[in-house]
Design a protein around this motif. Structure first.
Motif: not given
Length: 331
Positions: A303-308
């Motif tokens: 999920a963090v990679a998707a936000v970044v």
């Protein structure tokens, strides 16, 4: 006393140079910019990162890498993870020196840990490589607040030599031979701290942040075990200790970066406003790829990679995590 070169005058490089100097070593700090080296020598402080924090008068700074490393028995690499390889390609590291990595990241494109980059790009034997990790908030260490960390190497002798070189009344170093676990803990906790920061930026409280920290530790441990790490490492300073410090403190650049994301700023806007590097932003995709290759489920990292990457907003990240199917806690 050892002759030590610390390559990198950022916040963590400067703080660790101070520790090494306090431990009685002869320390030279390399700064990329000549003007910063001159300021450190003239003012005995680092005006760019630790204005007002006194550095030992014996600590000197230079801007020539060869001058910094000449005769060094210990070479400490204090540059960000993604710039480590290009620097190693032209730094003349002494052939018998212990080489220490301070960076907590995973190299983009290769998925290598920093000790692996040092071995590959620097041609350094594994038994001469060590890493420093744990709850290492640089300002607190520079202010000589009590702190404990881990010095890890596959060689017990190398870890012990580094422990002796950096152990002070205010900085307590423990040895470990689980380099894989120590490096994965240090790199992945930055990604979890981004998620915690986003939760705080969105206005959520302690229940939400504690949940992210705890489930984040489970993700780190799963990946570590899949890659051959000792699971006990993640209950120690290099795992839980580092995770708690990074997720809990406003001094943490990754948590702070996440908070700004949660408040609506973009990755580009935040990155342009600071000279500090948030390693989690740079490493999250590499950690995600490592997990995918090992078939390890890491929903927070995903999920963090998707936000970044601009595929999710922070609010959507929280919704995505909360709407996952129900499972046993030890799933």
């Amino acid at each position: 006393m050892s002759r030590v070169a610390v390559m990198g005058a950022g916040s963590w490089g400067t703080a660790f140079a101070l520790v090494l100097s306090d431990a009685g070593n002869d320390v030279t700090l390399w700064a990329r910019r000549p003007e910063l080296a001159a300021a450190i020598n003239a003012e005995h402080q680092n005006p760019d990162y630790f204005s007002g924090v006194a550095l030992p008068p014996s600590l000197c700074a230079v801007s020539d890498p060869a001058e910094a490393m000449e005769g060094a028995e210990l070479v400490v690499l204090g540059v960000p993870s993604q710039s480590l390889r290009p620097n190693l390609s032209h730094w003349p590291i002494p052939s018998d020196a212990i080489v220490v990595s301070l960076a907590k990241g995973i190299e983009r494109g290769t998925g290598l840990r920093m000790s692996q980059v040092v071995a590959e790009a620097g041609g350094i034997d594994a038994e001469r490589i060590a890493v420093v990790t744990g709850p290492n908030l640089a300002r607190e260490i520079a202010e000589r607040q009590p702190s404990a960390s881990v010095v890890a190497s596959t060689s017990e002798a190398t870890a012990a030599a580094l422990q002796q070189a950096c152990h002070t009344p205010r900085f307590r170093a423990y040895t470990n031979t689980d380099v894989i676990g120590c490096e994965l803990g240090g790199a992945t906790k930055n990604v979890i701290a981004l998620a915690v920061g986003m939760a705080i930026g969105l206005g959520f409280g302690a229940n939400a942040t504690a949940s992210v920290i705890t489930r984040g530790l489970a993700e780190i441990t799963r990946l570590g075990q899949a890659l051959g790490a000792d699971p006990y490492t993640f209950s120690g300073l290099a795992g839980l200790g580092d995770l708690v410090a990074t997720c809990s403190s406003p001094l943490s650049r990754n948590r702070t970066f996440g908070e700004e994301l949660g408040r609506g700023r973009t990755v580009a806007e935040i990155s342009a406003s600071t000279r500090q590097v948030a390693e989690g932003v740079l490493s999250c995709a590499s950690i995600q790829a490592l997990a995918a290759a090992q078939e390890v489920e890491m929903p927070i990292v995903d999920a963090v990679a998707a936000v970044v990457g601009g595929e999710l907003t922070p609010a959507e990240l929280m919704t995505t995590l909360m709407s996952r199917s129900a499972k046993p806690e030890r799933y």
